[in-house]
Every structure is written in structure tokens, then in C-alpha cells.
Design a protein around this motif. Structure first.
Motif, PDB file in Angstrom:
ATOM      1  N   GLU A  48       0.805  -1.223   0.000  1.00 26.50           N
ATOM      2  CA  GLU A  48       0.000   0.000   0.000  1.00 26.50           C
ATOM      3  C   GLU A  48       0.839   1.275   0.000  1.00 26.50           C
ATOM      4  OE1 GLU A  48      -3.066  -0.215   2.999  1.00 26.50           O
ATOM      5  OE2 GLU A  48      -4.017  -1.924   2.021  1.00 26.50           O
ATOM      6  N   SER A  49       2.130   1.125  -0.166  1.00 24.98           N
ATOM      7  CA  SER A  49       2.994   2.309  -0.169  1.00 24.98           C
ATOM      8  C   SER A  49       3.088   2.888  -1.569  1.00 24.98           C
ATOM      9  CB  SER A  49       4.390   1.915   0.318  1.00 24.98           C
ATOM     10  OG  SER A  49       5.031   1.125  -0.672  1.00 24.98           O
ATOM     11  N   VAL A  50       3.900   3.927  -1.736  1.00 23.18           N
ATOM     12  CA  VAL A  50       4.092   4.505  -3.068  1.00 23.18           C
ATOM     13  C   VAL A  50       5.292   3.887  -3.786  1.00 23.18           C
ATOM     14  CG1 VAL A  50       2.970   6.709  -2.588  1.00 23.18           C
ATOM     15  CG2 VAL A  50       5.386   6.418  -2.021  1.00 23.18           C
ATOM     16  N   HIS A  51       5.888   2.840  -3.171  1.00 26.66           N
ATOM     17  CA  HIS A  51       6.999   2.201  -3.867  1.00 26.66           C
ATOM     18  C   HIS A  51       6.519   1.596  -5.181  1.00 26.66           C
ATOM     19  CE1 HIS A  51      10.145   2.680  -0.871  1.00 26.66           C
ATOM     20  NE2 HIS A  51       9.219   2.486   0.048  1.00 26.66           N
ATOM     21  N   ARG A  52       7.354   1.682  -6.172  1.00 28.70           N
ATOM     22  CA  ARG A  52       7.067   1.169  -7.502  1.00 28.70           C
ATOM     23  C   ARG A  52       6.777  -0.338  -7.418  1.00 28.70           C
ATOM     24  NH1 ARG A  52      10.078  -0.227 -11.967  1.00 28.70           N
ATOM     25  NH2 ARG A  52      12.136  -0.128 -10.982  1.00 28.70           N
ATOM     26  N   CYS A  53       5.895  -0.800  -8.286  1.00 24.30           N
ATOM     27  CA  CYS A  53       5.580  -2.232  -8.342  1.00 24.30           C
ATOM     28  C   CYS A  53       6.763  -3.011  -8.926  1.00 24.30           C
ATOM     29  CB  CYS A  53       4.334  -2.431  -9.218  1.00 24.30           C
ATOM     30  SG  CYS A  53       3.855  -4.159  -9.388  1.00 24.30           S
ATOM     31  N   HIS A  54       7.173  -4.050  -8.212  1.00 31.65           N
ATOM     32  CA  HIS A  54       8.190  -4.961  -8.727  1.00 31.65           C
ATOM     33  C   HIS A  54       7.567  -6.356  -8.797  1.00 31.65           C
ATOM     34  CE1 HIS A  54      11.626  -2.200  -8.331  1.00 31.65           C
ATOM     35  NE2 HIS A  54      11.078  -1.811  -7.200  1.00 31.65           N
ATOM     36  N   PRO A  55       6.921  -6.707  -9.910  1.00 30.23           N
ATOM     37  CA  PRO A  55       6.237  -8.007  -9.943  1.00 30.23           C
ATOM     38  C   PRO A  55       7.225  -9.164  -9.875  1.00 30.23           C
ATOM     39  CG  PRO A  55       5.988  -6.828 -12.044  1.00 30.23           C
ATOM     40  CD  PRO A  55       6.832  -5.983 -11.171  1.00 30.23           C
ATOM     41  N   PRO A  56       6.861 -10.219  -9.166  1.00 28.01           N
ATOM     42  CA  PRO A  56       7.699 -11.422  -9.169  1.00 28.01           C
ATOM     43  C   PRO A  56       7.564 -12.131 -10.526  1.00 28.01           C
ATOM     44  CG  PRO A  56       5.640 -11.856  -8.044  1.00 28.01           C
ATOM     45  CD  PRO A  56       5.629 -10.391  -8.394  1.00 28.01           C
ATOM     46  N   ASP A  57       8.431 -13.086 -10.787  1.00 25.19           N
ATOM     47  CA  ASP A  57       8.327 -13.851 -12.029  1.00 25.19           C
ATOM     48  C   ASP A  57       7.166 -14.833 -11.972  1.00 25.19           C
ATOM     49  OD1 ASP A  57      10.665 -12.756 -13.335  1.00 25.19           O
ATOM     50  OD2 ASP A  57      11.797 -13.761 -11.756  1.00 25.19           O
ATOM     51  N   VAL A  58       6.920 -15.353 -10.804  1.00 19.97           N
ATOM     52  CA  VAL A  58       5.873 -16.355 -10.609  1.00 19.97           C
ATOM     53  C   VAL A  58       5.251 -16.119  -9.237  1.00 19.97           C
ATOM     54  CG1 VAL A  58       5.351 -18.828 -10.705  1.00 19.97           C
ATOM     55  CG2 VAL A  58       7.507 -17.995 -11.634  1.00 19.97           C
ATOM     56  N   VAL A  59       3.970 -16.419  -9.099  1.00 13.26           N
ATOM     57  CA  VAL A  59       3.335 -16.429  -7.777  1.00 13.26           C
ATOM     58  C   VAL A  59       2.878 -17.852  -7.493  1.00 13.26           C
ATOM     59  CG1 VAL A  59       1.547 -15.435  -6.311  1.00 13.26           C
ATOM     60  CG2 VAL A  59       2.522 -14.068  -8.171  1.00 13.26           C
ATOM     61  N   VAL A  60       3.247 -18.356  -6.318  1.00 11.75           N
ATOM     62  CA  VAL A  60       2.758 -19.683  -5.915  1.00 11.75           C
ATOM     63  C   VAL A  60       1.829 -19.535  -4.718  1.00 11.75           C
ATOM     64  CG1 VAL A  60       4.711 -20.989  -6.838  1.00 11.75           C
ATOM     65  CG2 VAL A  60       4.826 -20.081  -4.502  1.00 11.75           C
TER      66      VAL A  60
END
Lengths: 474, 474
Positions: A48-60
Motif C-alpha cells: 500500500e505504499s508509493v513504492h514502484r511495483c516490482h512483480p515477481p516472475d511467478v506467484v505460488v
């Protein structure tokens, strides 16, 4: 190539490796337990912060500790970063996959496992949220009081050493976690206090439980937490009181604590914050430094707690108390406090919010709050103040336009000035939100290079390949 | 050759090295700051337990953290073990120099350094004892409530994660240490929460403070502790109540806690213990399972606490309360409880005492106490029971003839049976005395091999040469 976001960081994987890994993940958690979709990855790349989104390669989405362990072993073998994910309600960018890797979403592990009413303890899986636990407990006469506002997962709260409004009476997660089950980077399963142990105190060996509480996913994946519970108080009453100055509100707080009043909540809102709350919730509290209070106890003991507190407030120039006793009006009152975030946002529609978080010794609070308000005004920033004043902990809810780079920079600089102001007063740069991505430089200033070196040594012992939520805290 | 006691362990030093080292120690701490005398070494080679005396080769009496650091650097260079020593009131053989080496007695560092009344915190040097701090605080309206009975040094209490009678209300050392200054094995000086930091809560990085609390001198020498203080309650009253059974006493305890009574002390004494106390202090309490209680608060809130507690006791078949309100009669009452050790010893003049220490979930307490009493009777052992029953923590004060090898063996076996009984009920082999020399095997059973491996890893990170109190805990 979608799988190559790791390029940004230190690890680089060929998509060939990731394809094989995904197949292995699917054989463990089923097809529905592994997601490569952009939307899902993006949902898990930000909090919920303003940090940029860093998507993971995969979600398990593991369903059991055995699955978490098996998945972690694969990651370990291939040196893939592991990022644990609870509800994504963090505030310092703790869940971003800054070096790519695999997000472990714990939401399918959502069972309350072992409730021991007579012993005041319960064990929960990591996907159980605070509110889910308290509804589970509803008919038992017990509750779990740590309340950061958001309906966070309890293991997420343990991971960030969360606290919130009730900490002045019931303590933070540090004081309320009795045992943790943790999957380490190599997939082994650790019980910090020994499997199934749940005595209320122990001196048996190093306190591993409190090493993992506050470790923000950098030492292991929490897969179970044993928590202390409390009897639901016979009566709760809440009140609101406004003061002529910040000093008067804080002096009242110190005197209430000195008088031994076992106050359950004592929350400070500055004039800007109360004004925002008034607008957002159609309320009409005086626009002045304000305390929101809550008392827990028997009806008779409350009378006295309240009488002492009212007298102290009056002596400091406080207004008459505005009361809320039944559950509905208490709910309305605390909704105003808990909606502070949204009330602040509503001051500038279309903007985003970022909550700062510092904590200082009580006596330094007036000085730091007054200096901070001046700083806000001088720099034309919007940052209403709300604080868990009984602990010396407060937040400025910074409202900013994320597309205005100048403003973003100004807020960043303001935040650092605020943290350094707290550090100069023997305080901390984070009372309850954690270090995450945003406060690594400040942490070093706070604890010094030797403590950082010790923390790095502990991290290297538990996670020699630096796979657990890399790039965070240290 | 007097300097060669290290032979027993793994380190062996030539007396040549030790002579040079002693000269270096003297250049740091003065001639009066270094002792090689047999009596002094023997005083520092044992605590209050029945563990055999292991005198160190040398005792040093540093006067400042700089001296501790300089002395530690010399030890580090020559690979000499360092054993921190507070008051020697430990109960698990934690101070014996089992591998020889240098005892660091902290008694010359006995200053209360920084009292912040408004912030409820104080910083003390390691030689300051619990009672010394509380007399220093006498006129401030504040006190430090953690009370293990003995007048231990506060840093010693932090080192063993001590607690005692008030923990049910005020927590243990774990909850009440805000910051520690520690000299590590290589002589560097660490501030666990950053130098001078004293906010009431923090989420800044790993919780190093609680890694050192309970580390029993195996990770570093504590040279300063910042502690939480509390307002002295307006009123304190104490009471004694006897019960028809252990179950009835423990049921009352659980119900009192469930009712949310903020009881300050709730101590259980079994019939054998109360009989010994009666004889020792010329008292006439009924010889039955008994609770000693203390209530803290305002006069009015006490009335209610007491009324609820009396009703619960009555419902469980408890006797009328025998009261003590003024300081003198409360003192007399608690003297009886705190003299339990000597009262037990007086049961068999000329014998020694050894206090066991286990802690279980509250609901398991009746079963474990009853089974333990049967075990004592079956084996003809003297072991009156006293316990901090609000925490599920209790002790058998074993009275034994240290020259009767058969009895010593029997007590040892009894102690292990008791600990394993606690472990089988999700409990711990030590609630507050620590592991020291005596419970290393039990610790392994309690936490399992992986947790031991993790603890060993942490130890190796902080003390790679294994110089800090070697042979203890792990």
C-alpha cells in the motif's frame, strides 16, 4: 522474456530454467497453485505504499507447510529469490520482487489450528487475518488485541513487528508471539521455540522467535504463529477530547500513564488530521489537537480510569469528553480514526498517500510534532499527523501526486528529515512499519555500522545464498 | 600451575602467556582490578546452584566499557575464554569457568546513568542490582518491577531472561529491556538498538536486543542496559488463601486471569512448602495448597479486583483471605514467600538446595504438579513446590545432601523427569533460570536439532572463536 524481470537485480535466469521450475511448482501445488499472469504478478509486486511495483516472475499459492518447504527447496536449488506475501498491506515496499523470483502468497493457508482457551493461546496459519481470528474467537470471550488498522495477516504482522492502537496496553507483536514455524531458505522447517511449545514464558536458549518477528521475510517464510490471547474486557468506552496545543495533549498522555491508568488506546490527531476526518466522515469535532481514548475493564474500574483521565485532561486545558459507549458509537468513533488514511487522501482527490512512521521517547513528542508541522507548512506539503501517542509513535500521512516528480522528491526529503529528527531525539526511524525498501539508509544511521554488520552476519547464517526477500531491510 | 585450570577444557595456556596477560590486564584496570587469589577465583567460579565450582584463572574488575573492551581484545588475541559475572545468584551453573579463562566481574560498574522520568526509562551499568535501582528510584514515583527474588544485577537478569513474581503483570526481562550495550568477543562495542536509542517500540531491523536477552553471556558481555520503568501503584494489597486441592488453586488462577483482573502477583505454594514456611518464619498458615496474591492499583480499583478474586476463590473452595495492606505486613508476607529457599533448606539442616524450573501452559499445571508430587513421594525426595502460577511456571526446591552421591543422582534423574513431563505438555524445561550447564541436553530435546543448529550458527557468527562463556547453553 516476461520471466526475465530478474535482470534488474543480481540474479538472471534463463526462461528455460523458469519453465522447468514452474512445472515443478505445479506438480507440488497444482495448476491453480501457480500463476504467471501479469495481473496476478502485479498484484503481488506492490503493497500500500508509493513504492514502484516490482512483480515477481511467478506467484505460488501453497496449501501446507510441506508445500512451502518443497517449493522453497526448488527455489534454493535454482537460486531463485523467495518473497513471502500476506495481504499486501505493508507500507515500506517489503513485498516488491526487486531481484525477481518467486512470490509465496500465503492466502490459501488460512486455518485457525489450535485454540487453547484456558491457556490464552492460539496457533494460526499464515493466511489468517487479524479480523478473521477475532471473528473465529467471538464466542470464546477471548480476543487478539494487536490492531494496526489494516486487516493484515497475522504472520505478516509478525514479520513486520506490527503494533497499532492497542499496543500501549497489550504490547506489539514482539510481546504477543509465543512460537513460529518457519520454512528457511533451504526448505527446512524450523520451530523457533520448539515444535508445539506454547508456555507463556521461557529462558530456553536464544530467543529465535523474536529474531524472526520483525525480519520482514528476509530470514524465512512464516508458516504458523502461536499467539497470546486476552480476555475480552467486560466494558469498553471511548472518548474524544480536544486540547489547546500539542504539548497539552502529550502532557496529558504522559500524566495518564504516570497515574497508572491502564488505558487501552490513546491516539493523537493534529488539527489538520481532525479537520480531514470531520470532512470525510461528516463529523464536527473541534479543529484542534485531539486525543481519541479507549478504556477497557470492568464497569467500576472504568469509572475510575475515566475520572482520573478527565481530571488530567481538564488540568491541561482539554475540552469535555465526547463519549461513545455502545459498540455502534464506539465503532463510529474508531472508524473516524481508522479512516484517517482515506480522509487524508480525500484532501487531494486523485493523489496517493504515504505514511511516515517514527517513534521517540514520550517527552520528545511535542517538540518533534511541532517541528514537523512547521516543516510541512514551510514546504507546502499535505501531511496530517496521527499517532499512537502512548508509545511515542506517530505518522504523517503524506498526500502526494505520484506523477509530480518534484513533489515526490520533496516528500522523500521531508520523510528523511523527519526520521533524522526522531533519531536526534534517541528515537527510531520506524516504530511499526518496518524498514522494507524505503528505510535501509536510515536503519544504518539508527543502529550504526557494527549492528548492521551483526544483522548481515545473522542473515548470512540463516540464508547464505541471500534468497529470502533479497534487497530488503539490509 | 594454579593458572592451568583450563586443562579440563579444550583450551590450554602456558603460565607464561597468562603472566603476560595478567600484566596487560593490570595496565588496563589497575592492580586492584585484577585478582589471582584462590578465594576470589573460587567465589567467581560458582553460583547458587549445586554445580561444582569451576574457578576462572583470573578475575578482572573493569570500571568502564572501555576497560571491558580493552580486556576483551587481549582475551581475544590469546583465545582466552571470557565469563561475565554479575552477582553470582544464578541457578544453572552459568558462571563456572568450565574451560578456564577470565572472569569479568561487573561489580565496579554500578552507576545508574540516565534516568528519564517522563519517558519511563533508565540506563544502568551492569553492576547495578534490582534493589539498588529501586532505592535510587524511591523518590521518583517510578520502579522496576521484575523481581526474581534474589538481589541480582540487572544485566545478569537480562542475560538469563529472568522474571519472577511480578511477571504476570509486568512481563519478564524480554519485555522490559529497550536497549543493550554489549562488548563482543573481539572487543568491539555493539548497541543492540543503536547507541542511546530508547523509544518504547521499534521495527528497525532485526531484534538484536532480544537476541542478547537470555544469551547467558555466550554472545557478549552486557555493559549497559536501558530498561522500562513503571509508575508505583497508588495502593498495593496482599493476601493469602488456601485451597482444598492443587486443581482448585490453579482453576482460581485461570479464572482470575480470564476475568481480566490485572493481578500483580499470584504465587502458588504446595502443602510441603507452606509447612516449611510456617516453621521457618513462625507462621500458622493452614498446611494446604496456597495462593499468595498481590493487587496493584488505585484504592477503588483494588476493591473491585479483590472482590472478583475473592468470589472466584470462594467458588473453588478457597479459604477466607488473610490480608496484608501496610508496607510492613506486606513485607512480612512476601518475606515468607521469598524465604522459601531458606525455609526449604531448614527442612534438612546441613543440606544444599537446588531449584528446578519448568513452565507449562496454565491448564496443564494441576496435572504436572500432582504428578510431580507423586514422583517426589515415591522417591523419598524433599522438594517443596513454589510457583509463579499466573505464568504456568513453577519450581521444586530440592533439598539434598551433596555428599550423598546416590541422592545427588536421584535428584538429577527427578529433575530430568520433571523437565520431560513439562516438555510432554507443550512446555519448557526452563521458564526463567536459563540453560547454563545443567539443561543443555534438555534444551536440545525441547527445541530440536535444527533450532540448535541455528543457535550454533548465530553463536559462531558473533563469537567465531567460541570464547564467550564456552560450554554453556549449547
Amino acid at each position: 522474456t516476461r520471466l526475465l524481470t530478474g535482470l534488474l537485480g543480481l540474479q538472471v535466469y534463463s526462461s528455460g530454467i523458469l519453465e522447468r521450475v514452474v512445472a515443478a511448482f505445479q506438480s507440488i501445488s497444482g495448476d491453480a497453485g501457480v500463476s504467471l499472469g501479469d495481473t496476478v504478478r502485479e498484484q503481488h509486486g506492490r503493497d500500500e505504499s508509493v513504492h514502484r511495483c516490482h512483480p515477481p516472475d511467478v506467484v505460488v499459492f501453497p496449501r501446507s507447510v510441506e508445500e512451502v518447504s518443497a517449493l522453497a527447496k526448488i527455489c534454493h536449488h535454482h537460486r531463485l529469490p523467495i518473497i513471502p506475501f500476506g495481504t499486501g498491506t505493508g507500507l515500506e515496499g517489503g513485498v516488491g520482487a526487486v531481484r525477481g523470483g518467486v512470490c509465496f502468497s500465503m492466502r490459501k493457508m488460512d486455518q485457525v489450528l489450535d485454540l487453547h482457551q484456558e491457556d490464552f493461546d492460539v496457533t494460526v496459519e499464515p493466511g489468517v487475518t487479524r479480523k478473521a481470528l477475532n471473528s473465529y474467537l467471538r464466542d470464546t470471550g477471548l480476543w487478539f488485541p494487536v490492531d494496526p488498522g489494516a486487516d493484515a495477516s497475522l504472520c505478516g504482522m509478525a514479520a513486520t513487528s506490527a503494533s497499532g492502537t492497542n499496543a500501549v496496553r497489550y504490547g506489539t507483536m514482539r510481546e504477543n508471539v509465543l512460537n513460529l514455524e518457519v520454512v528457511l531458505a533451504d526448505g527446512t522447517v524450523l520451530h523457533t521455540a520448539g515444535r508445539g511449545r506454547r508456555s507463556r514464558k521461557t529462558s530456553a536458549g536464544y530467543n529465535l522467535t523474536n529474531l524472526f518477528v520483525g525480519s520482514e521475510g528476509t530470514l524465512g517464510v512464516l508458516t504458523k504463529a502461536t499467539l497470546r490471547l486476552y480476555g475480552i474486557p467486560e466494558t469498553m468506552v471511548s472518548a474524544v477530547c480536544s486540547f489547546p496545543s500539542v504539548q497539552a495533549a502529550v502532557d496529558s498522555t504522559v500524566q495518564v500513564l504516570q497515574a497508572g491508568v491502564p488505558i487501552a488506546r490513546i491516539e493523537f490527531l493534529d488539527d489538520v488530521m481532525i479537520d480531514a476526518c470531520n470532512r470525510f466522515n461528516s463529523l464536527s469535532y473541534p479543529v484542534a489537537p485531539t486525543l481519541f481514548l479507549e478504556f477497557h475493564g470492568s464497569t467500576r474500574s472504568l469509572e475510575e480510569q475515566v475520572a482520573i483521565t478527565e481530571e488530567i485532561a481538564k488540568d491541561n486545558g482539554g475540552s469535555d469528553f465526547s463519549w461513545a459507549q455502545d459498540e455502534e458509537s464506539r465503532g463510529r468513533l474508531w472508524k473516524a480514526r481508522h479512516d484517517a488514511w482515506y480522509a487524508a487522501l480525500a484532501l487531494r482527490p486523485g493523489c496517493k498517500a504515504y505514511a511516515t512512521d517514527v517513534c521517540v521517547p514520550l517527552s520528545c513528542l511535542p517538540e518533534v510534532v511541532v517541528a514537523t508541522k512547521k516543516d510541512l507548512i514551510r514546504n507546502g506539503l499535505t501531511g496530517p499527523i496521527a499517532g499512537h501517542v502512548g508509545d511515542g509513535n506517530f505518522h504523517c500521512i503524506m498526500v502526494l501526486d505520484p506523477n509530480d516528480q518534484e513533489e515526490v522528491g520533496q516528500v522523500h526529503q521531508f520523510t528523511e528529515r523527519l526520521a533524522r529528527r526522531a533519531l536526534a531525539m534517541d528515537g527510531t526511524c520506524t516504530g511499526e512499519h518496518g524498514v522494507g525498501l524505503g528505510k535501509r539508509v536510515l536503519l544504518r544511521e539508527e543502529v550504526g555500522p557494527l549492528a548492521i554488520e551483526v544483522m548481515q552476519g545473522l542473515k548470512a547464517t540463516l540464508d547464505p545464498k541471500n534468497l529470502m526477500n533479497p534487497g530488503k531491510v539490509l
